[in-house]
Design an enzyme around this catalytic site. Structure first.
Site, PDB file in Angstrom:
ATOM      1  N   LYS A  11      -0.392   0.156 -13.314  1.00 16.39           N
ATOM      2  CA  LYS A  11      -1.154  -1.130 -12.545  1.00 16.39           C
ATOM      3  C   LYS A  11      -2.017  -1.918 -13.516  1.00 16.39           C
ATOM      4  O   LYS A  11      -1.996  -1.493 -14.644  1.00 16.39           O
ATOM      5  CB  LYS A  11      -1.960  -0.428 -11.294  1.00 16.39           C
ATOM      6  CG  LYS A  11      -1.108   0.206 -10.281  1.00 16.39           C
ATOM      7  CD  LYS A  11      -2.087   0.721  -9.209  1.00 16.39           C
ATOM      8  CE  LYS A  11      -1.282   1.241  -8.022  1.00 16.39           C
ATOM      9  NZ  LYS A  11      -2.255   1.677  -6.977  1.00 16.39           N
ATOM     10  N   TYR A  51       4.518  -4.648  -1.282  1.00 19.70           N
ATOM     11  CA  TYR A  51       3.632  -3.688  -0.413  1.00 19.70           C
ATOM     12  C   TYR A  51       3.785  -4.263   1.135  1.00 19.70           C
ATOM     13  O   TYR A  51       2.912  -3.944   1.791  1.00 19.70           O
ATOM     14  CB  TYR A  51       2.382  -4.246  -1.012  1.00 19.70           C
ATOM     15  CG  TYR A  51       2.141  -3.229  -2.354  1.00 19.70           C
ATOM     16  CD1 TYR A  51       2.121  -1.920  -2.369  1.00 19.70           C
ATOM     17  CD2 TYR A  51       2.178  -4.205  -3.523  1.00 19.70           C
ATOM     18  CE1 TYR A  51       1.886  -1.119  -3.471  1.00 19.70           C
ATOM     19  CE2 TYR A  51       2.160  -3.307  -4.717  1.00 19.70           C
ATOM     20  CZ  TYR A  51       1.969  -1.744  -4.654  1.00 19.70           C
ATOM     21  OH  TYR A  51       1.615  -1.219  -5.879  1.00 19.70           O
ATOM     22  N   ASN A 114      -6.503   2.500  -9.593  1.00 18.42           N
ATOM     23  CA  ASN A 114      -6.056   3.851  -9.859  1.00 18.42           C
ATOM     24  C   ASN A 114      -5.114   4.170 -10.762  1.00 18.42           C
ATOM     25  O   ASN A 114      -4.645   5.053 -10.672  1.00 18.42           O
ATOM     26  CB  ASN A 114      -6.033   4.476  -8.582  1.00 18.42           C
ATOM     27  CG  ASN A 114      -5.025   3.929  -7.813  1.00 18.42           C
ATOM     28  OD1 ASN A 114      -4.195   3.359  -8.132  1.00 18.42           O
ATOM     29  ND2 ASN A 114      -4.920   4.481  -6.515  1.00 18.42           N
ATOM     30  N   GLU A 128      12.308   1.164  -3.812  1.00 20.20           N
ATOM     31  CA  GLU A 128      11.393   0.518  -5.015  1.00 20.20           C
ATOM     32  C   GLU A 128      12.311   0.248  -6.314  1.00 20.20           C
ATOM     33  O   GLU A 128      12.107  -0.590  -7.006  1.00 20.20           O
ATOM     34  CB  GLU A 128      10.176   1.419  -5.010  1.00 20.20           C
ATOM     35  CG  GLU A 128       9.327   1.526  -3.639  1.00 20.20           C
ATOM     36  CD  GLU A 128       8.115   2.182  -4.165  1.00 20.20           C
ATOM     37  OE1 GLU A 128       7.302   1.920  -3.223  1.00 20.20           O
ATOM     38  OE2 GLU A 128       7.958   3.187  -4.937  1.00 20.20           O
TER      39      GLU A 128
END
Length: 141
Positions: A11, A51, A114, A128
């Site tokens: 991320k 998402y 995270n 995905e």
């Protein structure tokens, strides 16, 4: 245990903090292989689509904003039991609840920042992976 493929994302916070190599080291030490990878920056439409499963949740807008805040590295991992193995390596979403030695326990700054995303099931992984990669981009084919 069967050989599986799963999607993983380093991320924006992981990329910004130069943790890509450390994350990859942990995947490889656990026996997972990176069979496709690319760095990109998600646009708002892409993040909302990726998402969409969370669109009714209160954190959705913040998640989309965060995931579009900087580049990410998306990769496909392969190996025996890759989905569960990757989830074990990542640790719980909340780093305060993550087991010691996991990516999130060791490297995450918060529940939002995270470091990594990983598919949670075989069907999710297939969807995905297809979101980011054509089948011809996965090696070995």
């Amino acid at each position: 245990m069967p050989v599986e493929r799963t999607l993983s994302i380093v991320k924006p916070d992981g990329v910004a903090r130069n943790l890509i190599g450390e994350v990859y080291r942990r995947f490889e030490a656990a026996g997972l292989k990176v069979i496709a990878a690319r760095m990109l920056q998600l646009g708002e439409r892409e993040a909302r689509s990726f998402y969409a499963v969370h669109k009714e949740r209160p954190f959705y807008a913040d998640l989309v904003r965060y995931m579009t805040s900087g580049p990410v590295v998306v990769q496909v991992l392969a190996g025996e039991g890759a989905i569960a193995k990757n989830r074990d390596i990542m640790g719980a979403t909340d780093p305060k609840k993550a087991a010691q030695g996991t990516i999130r326990a060791d490297l995450a700054e918060s529940i939002e920042r995270n470091v990594v995303h990983g598919s949670d099931a075989a069907e999710t992984a297939a969807d995905e992976i297809a979101f980011f990669f054509r089948s011809t981009e996965l090696y070995p084919r």
